[in-house]
Design a protein around this motif. Sequence first.
Motif, PDB file in Angstrom:
ATOM      1  N   ALA A 159       0.828  -1.210   0.000  1.00 22.44           N
ATOM      2  CA  ALA A 159       0.000   0.000   0.000  1.00 22.44           C
ATOM      3  C   ALA A 159       0.864   1.262   0.000  1.00 22.44           C
ATOM      4  O   ALA A 159       0.530   2.257  -0.656  1.00 22.44           O
ATOM      5  N   LYS A 160       1.988   1.229   0.727  1.00 21.64           N
ATOM      6  CA  LYS A 160       2.885   2.387   0.744  1.00 21.64           C
ATOM      7  C   LYS A 160       3.389   2.707  -0.660  1.00 21.64           C
ATOM      8  O   LYS A 160       3.453   3.871  -1.052  1.00 21.64           O
ATOM      9  N   LEU A 161       3.739   1.671  -1.415  1.00 22.45           N
ATOM     10  CA  LEU A 161       4.282   1.878  -2.758  1.00 22.45           C
ATOM     11  C   LEU A 161       3.217   2.364  -3.732  1.00 22.45           C
ATOM     12  O   LEU A 161       3.546   2.940  -4.774  1.00 22.45           O
ATOM     13  N   ASP A 162       1.926   2.105  -3.421  1.00 25.44           N
ATOM     14  CA  ASP A 162       0.845   2.505  -4.315  1.00 25.44           C
ATOM     15  C   ASP A 162       0.259   3.867  -3.959  1.00 25.44           C
ATOM     16  O   ASP A 162      -0.640   4.354  -4.659  1.00 25.44           O
ATOM     17  N   LEU A 163       0.731   4.496  -2.875  1.00 27.63           N
ATOM     18  CA  LEU A 163       0.220   5.808  -2.489  1.00 27.63           C
ATOM     19  C   LEU A 163       0.598   6.851  -3.537  1.00 27.63           C
ATOM     20  O   LEU A 163       1.710   6.818  -4.077  1.00 27.63           O
ATOM     21  N   PRO A 164      -0.298   7.779  -3.842  1.00 24.98           N
ATOM     22  CA  PRO A 164       0.076   8.852  -4.774  1.00 24.98           C
ATOM     23  C   PRO A 164       1.167   9.734  -4.165  1.00 24.98           C
ATOM     24  O   PRO A 164       1.129  10.037  -2.975  1.00 24.98           O
ATOM     25  N   ILE A 165       2.114  10.130  -4.964  1.00 18.16           N
ATOM     26  CA  ILE A 165       3.240  11.004  -4.602  1.00 18.16           C
ATOM     27  C   ILE A 165       4.190  10.297  -3.633  1.00 18.16           C
ATOM     28  O   ILE A 165       5.363  10.089  -3.934  1.00 18.16           O
ATOM     29  N   ILE A 166       3.680   9.906  -2.452  1.00 17.31           N
ATOM     30  CA  ILE A 166       4.525   9.265  -1.446  1.00 17.31           C
ATOM     31  C   ILE A 166       5.070   7.939  -1.974  1.00 17.31           C
ATOM     32  O   ILE A 166       6.232   7.591  -1.735  1.00 17.31           O
ATOM     33  N   GLY A 167       4.235   7.178  -2.710  1.00 19.27           N
ATOM     34  CA  GLY A 167       4.696   5.905  -3.254  1.00 19.27           C
ATOM     35  C   GLY A 167       5.861   6.086  -4.213  1.00 19.27           C
ATOM     36  O   GLY A 167       6.832   5.335  -4.179  1.00 19.27           O
ATOM     37  N   GLY A 168       5.771   7.122  -5.063  1.00 23.28           N
ATOM     38  CA  GLY A 168       6.871   7.392  -5.986  1.00 23.28           C
ATOM     39  C   GLY A 168       8.138   7.781  -5.265  1.00 23.28           C
ATOM     40  O   GLY A 168       9.251   7.380  -5.655  1.00 23.28           O
ATOM     41  N   LEU A 169       7.993   8.559  -4.192  1.00 25.88           N
ATOM     42  CA  LEU A 169       9.149   8.955  -3.383  1.00 25.88           C
ATOM     43  C   LEU A 169       9.801   7.734  -2.742  1.00 25.88           C
ATOM     44  O   LEU A 169      11.027   7.583  -2.778  1.00 25.88           O
ATOM     45  N   LEU A 170       8.979   6.845  -2.176  1.00 30.05           N
ATOM     46  CA  LEU A 170       9.520   5.654  -1.517  1.00 30.05           C
ATOM     47  C   LEU A 170      10.223   4.741  -2.514  1.00 30.05           C
ATOM     48  O   LEU A 170      11.292   4.199  -2.227  1.00 30.05           O
ATOM     49  N   ARG A 171       9.627   4.557  -3.699  1.00 35.24           N
ATOM     50  CA  ARG A 171      10.257   3.709  -4.713  1.00 35.24           C
ATOM     51  C   ARG A 171      11.636   4.242  -5.079  1.00 35.24           C
ATOM     52  O   ARG A 171      12.604   3.487  -5.164  1.00 35.24           O
ATOM     53  N   ARG A 172      11.738   5.554  -5.300  1.00 35.24           N
ATOM     54  CA  ARG A 172      13.029   6.144  -5.662  1.00 35.24           C
ATOM     55  C   ARG A 172      14.027   6.016  -4.516  1.00 35.24           C
ATOM     56  O   ARG A 172      15.205   5.740  -4.724  1.00 35.24           O
TER      57      ARG A 172
END
Length: 268
Positions: A159-172
Amino acid sequence: GSKRTRRLYERLADDVMAGLPLSKALAQHERIFGATYVATLSAGESSGALSKVLEQLADLLRAETNLQTKVRGMLAYPVLLTGVSSLVITGLVMFVLPQFARIFEQQGTPLPLLTRTLLAISSTCASTVWIWLPLLIAGVVGLFFWRGTDAGRSAIDRAKLDLPIIGGLLRRAYVARFCRLLGIMCQNGVPMLECLSILSRSIPNRLYVRMLGEVEDSVLNGGSVTEVLLGTRFIPGSAAEMLATGERTGTLGSVSMTLADHFDTEAE
């Protein structure tokens, strides 16, 4: 905290003065320093590049601390605003609005539809508090225990990785950490299987840990490091292709460090 830290440093100094290598002295406190630091320092000692390794680890720690500070600062205002707004709205609906409703009723003024709807919700919540409050508490407790299970942690990490904006930040941030740790260890001669084992303990997301387990299985079965990375959605395709090129040309360490800088910049 400072006394405990001083005692730790005194113990390390005593071990080193007694002839124990720095990496072995740190290995006795791996929970504090981390497996990455211990393994990389050990490789640095073996290759005679301890000072370079210490600089790399210091840069890694500095970059991660800066990113964590920025993330906390970025999230502090919206979290505070959401909490305060929720309390204010709850207070208005539960306590203030009913007082105004009585005033309007005394004056014989008909209430607007939206106001009547809010009053109905407020009345329902107040009259059934003995039902929804225990259910809310039970839900929070159940969520806490479910979060401790393997399925719960995996679902939350997904769910963290699928969050808008925050998910992209975490993936990077995860890809940057993966590449930087891989680059540091490869450049300092840490065996690949040990690298993968350390990486799986250094990334706080079970989906990435599972992916690294698949990479480790691939290496054990004679495959390449990047074979699994090319088919996963957790590493961008362009980055996986660059890592595969680096593995084929024997420059995996330097390519990983370049990618780490790139994804750190994107995360910022």
